[in-house]
Design a protein around this motif. Sequence first.
Motif, short mmCIF file in Angstrom:
data_model
loop_
_atom_site.label_atom_id
_atom_site.label_comp_id
_atom_site.label_asym_id
_atom_site.label_seq_id
_atom_site.Cartn_x
_atom_site.Cartn_y
_atom_site.Cartn_z
N THR A 159 -55.95 -30.97 -45.43
CA THR A 159 -56.10 -31.92 -44.53
C THR A 159 -57.16 -32.86 -45.40
OG1 THR A 159 -56.50 -30.35 -42.69
CG2 THR A 159 -57.51 -32.42 -42.29
N VAL A 160 -56.79 -34.34 -45.58
CA VAL A 160 -57.44 -35.01 -46.20
C VAL A 160 -58.08 -36.23 -45.68
CG1 VAL A 160 -57.15 -36.77 -48.24
CG2 VAL A 160 -55.92 -34.72 -48.30
N HIS A 161 -59.41 -36.47 -45.73
CA HIS A 161 -60.02 -37.40 -44.73
C HIS A 161 -60.63 -38.53 -45.61
CE1 HIS A 161 -63.24 -38.86 -41.95
NE2 HIS A 161 -62.73 -38.45 -41.15
N GLY A 162 -60.82 -39.57 -44.92
CA GLY A 162 -61.60 -40.71 -45.53
C GLY A 162 -60.63 -41.56 -46.12
N VAL A 163 -59.29 -41.49 -45.97
CA VAL A 163 -58.07 -42.25 -46.43
C VAL A 163 -58.43 -43.65 -46.13
CG1 VAL A 163 -55.80 -42.72 -46.78
CG2 VAL A 163 -56.89 -40.30 -46.57
N GLY A 164 -58.63 -44.10 -45.14
CA GLY A 164 -58.84 -45.60 -44.74
C GLY A 164 -59.29 -45.67 -43.31
N VAL A 168 -50.08 -43.37 -49.10
CA VAL A 168 -49.87 -43.19 -50.47
C VAL A 168 -50.85 -44.30 -51.18
CG1 VAL A 168 -48.04 -43.47 -52.08
CG2 VAL A 168 -47.52 -42.40 -50.04
N GLY A 169 -51.20 -43.91 -52.45
CA GLY A 169 -51.88 -44.74 -53.27
C GLY A 169 -53.41 -44.83 -53.03
N ARG A 170 -53.93 -44.19 -51.86
CA ARG A 170 -55.19 -44.30 -51.37
C ARG A 170 -55.88 -42.91 -52.08
NH1 ARG A 170 -56.26 -47.63 -47.01
NH2 ARG A 170 -54.41 -48.92 -46.40
N THR A 171 -57.27 -43.03 -51.78
CA THR A 171 -58.13 -41.68 -52.14
C THR A 171 -58.98 -41.12 -50.95
OG1 THR A 171 -60.14 -42.89 -52.98
CG2 THR A 171 -58.47 -42.41 -54.70
N GLY A 172 -58.96 -39.86 -50.84
CA GLY A 172 -59.89 -39.31 -49.48
C GLY A 172 -60.42 -37.99 -50.30
N ARG A 173 -60.97 -37.06 -49.37
CA ARG A 173 -61.66 -35.94 -49.70
C ARG A 173 -60.83 -34.75 -48.85
NH1 ARG A 173 -64.72 -37.79 -46.04
NH2 ARG A 173 -66.40 -36.48 -44.63
N MET A 176 -59.38 -37.05 -53.70
CA MET A 176 -58.10 -36.66 -54.17
C MET A 176 -57.34 -38.01 -54.03
SD MET A 176 -58.40 -33.47 -55.07
CE MET A 176 -56.55 -33.10 -55.18
N ARG A 177 -56.23 -38.30 -54.98
CA ARG A 177 -55.48 -39.35 -54.78
C ARG A 177 -54.32 -38.81 -54.28
NH1 ARG A 177 -55.46 -44.33 -56.05
NH2 ARG A 177 -57.26 -44.16 -57.16
#
Length: 54
Positions: free
Chosen positions: A33-38, A13-18, A1-2
């Motif tokens: 809950t979004v993980h793996g953003v950075g 903001v502007g990053r992707t994750g799952r 997801m972006r």
Amino acid sequence: MRIVACEDDPRAVGRTGRIIDQVPPGPLGGRWTVHGVGLLIGPVLCHTRELRPA
């Protein structure tokens, strides 16, 4: 997801994750809950309106 906006952590903001949630959030202000953003950003909580398909 972006991530197009994030009240929890503006650095995401502007990053992707799952999404790692097992079930959708509740109707009363629930967030995903979004993980793996950075590397230096932990899991973040985002409303549906703040996410777009990557």
